[in-house]
Design a protein around this motif. Sequence first.
Motif, mmCIF file in Angstrom:
data_model
loop_
_atom_site.group_PDB
_atom_site.id
_atom_site.type_symbol
_atom_site.label_atom_id
_atom_site.label_comp_id
_atom_site.label_asym_id
_atom_site.label_seq_id
_atom_site.Cartn_x
_atom_site.Cartn_y
_atom_site.Cartn_z
ATOM 1 N N PRO A 14 5.791 4.702 -3.431
ATOM 2 C CA PRO A 14 5.357 6.101 -3.390
ATOM 3 C C PRO A 14 4.610 6.533 -4.656
ATOM 4 O O PRO A 14 4.984 6.143 -5.764
ATOM 5 N N TYR A 15 3.557 7.302 -4.460
ATOM 6 C CA TYR A 15 2.761 7.897 -5.538
ATOM 7 C C TYR A 15 2.128 6.852 -6.454
ATOM 8 O O TYR A 15 1.910 7.094 -7.639
ATOM 9 N N THR A 16 1.805 5.688 -5.899
ATOM 10 C CA THR A 16 1.187 4.622 -6.683
ATOM 11 C C THR A 16 -0.326 4.661 -6.537
ATOM 12 O O THR A 16 -0.849 4.885 -5.450
ATOM 13 N N SER A 17 -0.995 4.429 -7.655
ATOM 14 C CA SER A 17 -2.451 4.321 -7.667
ATOM 15 C C SER A 17 -2.825 3.066 -8.444
ATOM 16 O O SER A 17 -2.025 2.521 -9.199
ATOM 17 N N VAL A 18 -4.059 2.617 -8.242
ATOM 18 C CA VAL A 18 -4.561 1.446 -8.958
ATOM 19 C C VAL A 18 -5.912 1.792 -9.562
ATOM 20 O O VAL A 18 -6.716 2.501 -8.950
ATOM 21 N N SER A 19 -6.127 1.313 -10.787
ATOM 22 C CA SER A 19 -7.400 1.512 -11.466
ATOM 23 C C SER A 19 -7.659 0.306 -12.361
ATOM 24 O O SER A 19 -6.823 -0.599 -12.437
ATOM 25 N N GLN A 20 -8.793 0.307 -13.035
ATOM 26 C CA GLN A 20 -9.141 -0.795 -13.931
ATOM 27 C C GLN A 20 -9.572 -0.256 -15.302
ATOM 28 O O GLN A 20 -10.697 -0.479 -15.745
ATOM 29 N N GLY A 25 -11.360 -6.788 -13.271
ATOM 30 C CA GLY A 25 -10.517 -7.963 -13.192
ATOM 31 C C GLY A 25 -9.070 -7.744 -13.586
ATOM 32 O O GLY A 25 -8.234 -8.620 -13.389
ATOM 33 N N VAL A 26 -8.771 -6.578 -14.153
ATOM 34 C CA VAL A 26 -7.379 -6.263 -14.500
ATOM 35 C C VAL A 26 -6.996 -4.981 -13.779
ATOM 36 O O VAL A 26 -7.396 -3.890 -14.168
ATOM 37 N N ASP A 27 -6.226 -5.133 -12.700
ATOM 38 C CA ASP A 27 -5.748 -3.980 -11.945
ATOM 39 C C ASP A 27 -4.510 -3.416 -12.622
ATOM 40 O O ASP A 27 -3.590 -4.159 -12.968
ATOM 41 N N VAL A 28 -4.498 -2.108 -12.822
ATOM 42 C CA VAL A 28 -3.363 -1.416 -13.421
ATOM 43 C C VAL A 28 -2.769 -0.501 -12.361
ATOM 44 O O VAL A 28 -3.455 0.359 -11.813
ATOM 45 N N PHE A 29 -1.497 -0.712 -12.084
ATOM 46 C CA PHE A 29 -0.784 0.074 -11.080
ATOM 47 C C PHE A 29 0.088 1.093 -11.796
ATOM 48 O O PHE A 29 0.842 0.749 -12.706
ATOM 49 N N LYS A 30 -0.059 2.347 -11.346
ATOM 50 C CA LYS A 30 0.668 3.446 -11.964
ATOM 51 C C LYS A 30 1.396 4.252 -10.910
ATOM 52 O O LYS A 30 0.915 4.378 -9.783
ATOM 53 N N VAL A 31 2.526 4.802 -11.314
ATOM 54 C CA VAL A 31 3.235 5.772 -10.503
ATOM 55 C C VAL A 31 3.105 7.092 -11.256
ATOM 56 O O VAL A 31 3.505 7.191 -12.415
ATOM 57 N N LYS A 32 2.450 8.061 -10.617
ATOM 58 C CA LYS A 32 2.198 9.366 -11.247
ATOM 59 C C LYS A 32 1.667 9.191 -12.670
ATOM 60 O O LYS A 32 2.183 9.769 -13.618
ATOM 61 N N ASP A 122 9.798 15.195 -11.063
ATOM 62 C CA ASP A 122 9.058 14.033 -10.549
ATOM 63 C C ASP A 122 10.001 12.992 -9.949
ATOM 64 O O ASP A 122 9.703 12.404 -8.913
ATOM 65 N N ARG A 123 11.125 12.751 -10.606
ATOM 66 C CA ARG A 123 12.103 11.787 -10.062
ATOM 67 C C ARG A 123 12.579 12.216 -8.683
ATOM 68 O O ARG A 123 12.701 11.398 -7.772
ATOM 69 N N GLU A 124 12.846 13.501 -8.506
ATOM 70 C CA GLU A 124 13.307 14.011 -7.219
ATOM 71 C C GLU A 124 12.231 13.875 -6.146
ATOM 72 O O GLU A 124 12.520 13.487 -5.023
ATOM 73 N N ILE A 125 11.002 14.196 -6.510
ATOM 74 C CA ILE A 125 9.893 14.085 -5.553
ATOM 75 C C ILE A 125 9.736 12.632 -5.088
ATOM 76 O O ILE A 125 9.568 12.363 -3.898
ATOM 77 N N ILE A 126 9.802 11.711 -6.039
ATOM 78 C CA ILE A 126 9.644 10.283 -5.713
ATOM 79 C C ILE A 126 10.840 9.766 -4.938
ATOM 80 O O ILE A 126 10.680 9.015 -3.965
ATOM 81 N N SER A 127 12.051 10.160 -5.314
ATOM 82 C CA SER A 127 13.248 9.624 -4.646
ATOM 83 C C SER A 127 13.294 9.999 -3.168
ATOM 84 O O SER A 127 13.857 9.254 -2.366
ATOM 85 N N ILE A 128 12.703 11.106 -2.796
ATOM 86 C CA ILE A 128 12.641 11.491 -1.380
ATOM 87 C C ILE A 128 11.849 10.470 -0.582
ATOM 88 O O ILE A 128 12.140 10.212 0.578
#
Length: 130
Positions: A14-20, A25-32, A122-128
């Motif tokens: 949930p709420y994951t995005s990817v950017s470089q 060549g280096v994908d960075v995955f972020k949560v919020k 944010d923790r509550e939003i993600i935990s849902i």
Amino acid sequence: MNKHTVTEYLLKKPYTSVSQPFGEGVDVFKVKDKMFATFSLGSGKEKGTNGKMAGHYCINLKCEPNEALALRDIFDAVIPGYHMNKKLWNTVILDGSMPQGEIERMIDNSYLLVVSKMTKKDREIISIQL
């Protein structure tokens, strides 16, 4: 796990995005907007890795310090986090030697460690969504 299955598994969080932000060549995955994984193809020229990453996809994952050390002892494919804080990050070399379930567990733990440091809201939003 291969590039496709790892990317797919990471993006299902949930709420994951990817950017470089470090370049192509280096994908960075972020949560919020908080990084929990990086993913790239090893060249074999990575300093201090003795060429172990050559031709393999590698994923950096956050980890509790004691668990990080234990995983390095158990799996040859787990090394101190390349270009990361070696106390808190491991690099997993996807060379086929580790069970998929273990890699998924490590991804889950990295994600949850990052989420645990977020605001209560944010923790509550993600935990849902979990």
